[in-house]
Each structure stands twice: as structure tokens, then as C-alpha cells.
Design a protein around this motif. Sequence first.
Motif, short mmCIF file in Angstrom:
data_model
loop_
_atom_site.label_atom_id
_atom_site.label_comp_id
_atom_site.label_asym_id
_atom_site.label_seq_id
_atom_site.Cartn_x
_atom_site.Cartn_y
_atom_site.Cartn_z
N LYS A 160 0.34 66.13 -36.89
CA LYS A 160 -0.52 65.90 -35.73
C LYS A 160 -1.48 64.75 -36.01
O LYS A 160 -1.93 64.56 -37.14
N THR A 161 -1.78 64.00 -34.96
CA THR A 161 -2.61 62.80 -35.08
C THR A 161 -3.61 62.76 -33.93
O THR A 161 -3.24 63.05 -32.78
N TYR A 162 -4.84 62.39 -34.24
CA TYR A 162 -5.87 62.22 -33.21
C TYR A 162 -6.45 60.82 -33.33
O TYR A 162 -6.81 60.38 -34.43
N ARG A 163 -6.54 60.11 -32.21
CA ARG A 163 -7.08 58.76 -32.21
C ARG A 163 -7.97 58.57 -30.98
O ARG A 163 -7.73 59.16 -29.91
N THR A 164 -8.98 57.73 -31.13
CA THR A 164 -9.83 57.34 -30.00
C THR A 164 -9.76 55.83 -29.83
O THR A 164 -9.58 55.09 -30.80
N VAL A 165 -9.89 55.39 -28.58
CA VAL A 165 -9.96 53.97 -28.26
C VAL A 165 -11.11 53.79 -27.27
O VAL A 165 -11.41 54.69 -26.48
N PRO A 166 -11.78 52.64 -27.27
CA PRO A 166 -12.97 52.44 -26.43
C PRO A 166 -12.63 52.11 -24.98
O PRO A 166 -12.97 51.04 -24.47
N LEU A 167 -11.96 53.06 -24.30
CA LEU A 167 -11.51 52.83 -22.93
C LEU A 167 -11.86 54.01 -22.05
O LEU A 167 -12.18 55.10 -22.53
N GLY A 168 -11.76 53.80 -20.72
CA GLY A 168 -12.00 54.85 -19.74
C GLY A 168 -10.69 55.49 -19.31
O GLY A 168 -9.62 55.17 -19.83
N HIS A 169 -10.76 56.37 -18.33
CA HIS A 169 -9.61 57.20 -17.96
C HIS A 169 -8.43 56.36 -17.45
O HIS A 169 -7.30 56.53 -17.92
N ILE A 170 -8.68 55.47 -16.50
CA ILE A 170 -7.61 54.61 -15.99
C ILE A 170 -7.30 53.50 -16.99
O ILE A 170 -6.14 53.13 -17.18
N ASP A 171 -8.34 53.00 -17.65
CA ASP A 171 -8.17 51.90 -18.61
C ASP A 171 -7.19 52.24 -19.72
O ASP A 171 -6.52 51.37 -20.27
N LEU A 172 -7.11 53.53 -20.08
CA LEU A 172 -6.23 53.96 -21.16
C LEU A 172 -4.78 53.55 -20.91
O LEU A 172 -4.02 53.29 -21.84
N LEU A 173 -4.40 53.48 -19.63
CA LEU A 173 -3.02 53.12 -19.29
C LEU A 173 -2.88 51.67 -18.88
O LEU A 173 -1.93 51.01 -19.30
N VAL A 174 -3.78 51.16 -18.03
CA VAL A 174 -3.58 49.83 -17.47
C VAL A 174 -4.81 48.94 -17.58
O VAL A 174 -4.92 47.93 -16.88
N GLY A 175 -5.75 49.29 -18.44
CA GLY A 175 -6.93 48.45 -18.63
C GLY A 175 -6.60 47.14 -19.32
O GLY A 175 -5.53 46.97 -19.90
N ARG A 176 -7.53 46.20 -19.28
CA ARG A 176 -7.34 44.89 -19.89
C ARG A 176 -6.97 45.00 -21.37
O ARG A 176 -6.14 44.23 -21.88
N ASP A 177 -7.57 45.97 -22.06
CA ASP A 177 -7.34 46.10 -23.50
C ASP A 177 -6.28 47.14 -23.86
O ASP A 177 -5.98 47.33 -25.04
N ALA A 178 -5.71 47.82 -22.87
CA ALA A 178 -4.67 48.81 -23.16
C ALA A 178 -3.47 48.21 -23.91
O ALA A 178 -2.94 48.85 -24.83
N PRO A 179 -3.03 46.99 -23.56
CA PRO A 179 -1.87 46.43 -24.26
C PRO A 179 -2.10 46.13 -25.74
O PRO A 179 -1.13 45.91 -26.48
N VAL A 180 -3.37 46.12 -26.17
CA VAL A 180 -3.63 45.88 -27.60
C VAL A 180 -4.26 47.10 -28.27
O VAL A 180 -4.65 47.04 -29.43
N SER A 181 -4.35 48.20 -27.53
CA SER A 181 -4.93 49.42 -28.13
C SER A 181 -4.04 50.62 -27.87
O SER A 181 -3.27 51.03 -28.75
N THR A 182 -4.10 51.19 -26.68
CA THR A 182 -3.32 52.39 -26.37
C THR A 182 -1.82 52.16 -26.52
O THR A 182 -1.12 52.96 -27.15
N TRP A 183 -1.32 51.10 -25.92
CA TRP A 183 0.13 50.88 -25.90
C TRP A 183 0.74 50.80 -27.30
O TRP A 183 1.68 51.54 -27.59
N PRO A 184 0.26 49.90 -28.17
CA PRO A 184 0.89 49.84 -29.50
C PRO A 184 0.66 51.09 -30.34
O PRO A 184 1.51 51.47 -31.14
N LEU A 185 -0.48 51.77 -30.12
CA LEU A 185 -0.75 53.00 -30.85
C LEU A 185 0.30 54.06 -30.53
O LEU A 185 0.91 54.65 -31.43
N VAL A 186 0.51 54.29 -29.25
CA VAL A 186 1.48 55.31 -28.81
C VAL A 186 2.90 54.90 -29.18
O VAL A 186 3.68 55.72 -29.70
N THR A 187 3.24 53.64 -28.95
CA THR A 187 4.59 53.17 -29.22
C THR A 187 4.94 53.26 -30.70
O THR A 187 6.04 53.70 -31.07
#
Length: 343
Positions: free
Chosen positions: A304-331
Motif C-alpha cells: 500500500k502507498t499513500y501520496r499527497t500532491v499540492p492540488l485541489g479536487h478537480i486539479d488532481l485530474l485535469v489541473g495545470r500541474d496534474a500532468p507532472v504530478s498526479t498522472w506520472p505518479l499513478v501511471t
Amino acid sequence: MILYGRTLEQTIDRHERATFIKELVVTGGRVPLAMVRKRLATNEGGTVGAILLVHGFGQNRYAWHLPARSFANYLAAAGFDVFNLDLRGHGRSRHFGARSPVSVDEYISEDLPIAVEELLTHTTHKQLFLLGHSLGGLVSYAAAPKLGDAVAGIASIGSPYHFTRGSFSLQALSLVFEAARRARLPHVVTPLPLYPVGALMRTIRRVADTPFYPIPLRGWHVGALEPHVLDQHFKLAFDRAGIAEIRTMFEWAASRRFGGHAQDYVERFEAMDLPLLVVAGTNDDLAPPASVRPAYERSQSTDKTYRTVPLGHIDLLVGRDAPVSTWPLVTSWITKRAKPLSG
């Protein structure tokens, strides 16, 4: 069954584009659910793994895929066989006749099992990864134990295992819902369309995207989405708000237990030894880390893994910084646990 398929070029993010095979998949039976399947057209060596995307409350498949920025396309470009689901009562599933749910339990006991069964008839992979956002993550937690060996792992993004924890505003709303429940007010089952809300938000976006916006529950962090991306989200991803769904979530909050006391969701999820990734946004006012992290803490998974990123609810998926934070983390997390097969 596959209703149609075609090859087309689409945006992943900004100027990054790729060519994909897109198919519209619809399940048979009593509940027709629609999924948009994406694969990289140039991937002749087969896909890395299969992923089922599960959207959150009041949303639809566009939560994962906007014309200007698409997490679904990013995953497909990374080599995955991606199935983007519209839950019953939402998006294309509603168009094909799948009416709104009476309760969240229908998503859990029917929609995900139906979607998973259909998905596995089309991909060459014997297992899939569940990737859920917000309520979609909670539905994945609850459904996975009964899906058996079909699930290779679960990744959740902004999913409040202990809904309202860490948010004074949501806790105040919870008191209102609890008072209504105790007063035995009649239940409203008709879902409310969110298109007018999206239109209003597009109109007042300049005010809403400032620190002076008076409503404490915005859903995104100030400045985290470009105006045209936020406009697309309001126009496309805002679907219908099921009163039964939100009422259920507040009842869970009142009982301080994911799934409430009427179901054994907690016991079954926490006992699973299945790879688990839990992602929280530190700027998320709808699902603060305090509400998301307990899923990680309570899980008995040995992976199991827990991570935080400095984004909001919608930003986590399609925010400006999602492609360099959430996306590569999950992928990256899913890639390390996938078992490549041809097809």
C-alpha cells in the motif's frame, strides 16, 4: 459489445498529441453501461495492462478526458488498455437507458461487476486496475472484494474514506443532513442536472477563481486550471447530482464509517491484501487529506502507498500541474504492478 470504433488523433496535454483507437463499448442486460475504450494506435506490441476509470459524484467520463487535457489519453499513450466508464444515470449510460441509482449500493453491487465482466471480454488481460476519483474511489473500495481475482489493484484519487473529516464546511452540511434524517423528511430521489450549475460557474468563473469567492467549497484550487480548461470541465464533466448519493455519503459521515453500518464494506475492504494507492490533494476542499488518508491507514494490504500532491479536487485530474504530478505518479505505480500481455 462494441458499437463502433475508429482511429483518431487527440490531445493529451497542451501541444502533446497522439493517435488512438477509440471504441464505444456498451454492456448488455438490464443495466446498459457505456464505456469509451482507448488504446494507442501505434502500440503493436500489446498493452501494458487494463484500467477501468470510475468517475466521482455528479460527474461523468469527461472528468478524465477533456479536449484540452486528458488523463485517459495519457494512460492510453503510456500503453494501457483504458476503459472510461459512465456510471448509471450519467453520460452515455443514461442515453442508453441506465437510470439514476436508488442508492450508491447499486454502483457497487451492479455497475462495477457488470463493467468489469464486459471489459474482460474485450481485453486480453485477465485482470484490471480500478482507478477511481472521489466517490469513484469509494465505489472501487467497496466493489473490489467481491470481484475476486479480476482486480489487480486499486488506485484512488481524492476519495474521502471518512467523508467531511478535515472540512469545517462539510461537517456543518453534515449536521443539516442529519437533522433532515432525524426529522424523517421525505427523500428526494430525482437527480438534479448540474448543467445549469456549470453554466453559472462559467459565467462567474473570474470571481470564483479568486481568494475572495464567498463559498468555501470551490472544488479546485485558485489558479490551478487555465480558464479554457475549467470552462471545458464545467461544460462537459458536470452531469447530474444524485440526491440519494450525497445523502448516503453524509449518512456515512454521521456514522463515522465508510459505507455506514448497514454494509460490511469496511471489513471487506480493509481485509483485502490487494495493491493499493491512495492519493490526496493538499489543496482539496472537498476531500482533504484528513478524510482520504484513513483508507491507507486502515488497509491491511502488504502493498500500500499513500501520496499527497499540492492540488485541489478537480486539479488532481485535469489541473495545470496534474500532468507532472498526479498522472506520472499513478501511471508509474500501476506500471510496476501490471503484467503485460499482447493484444
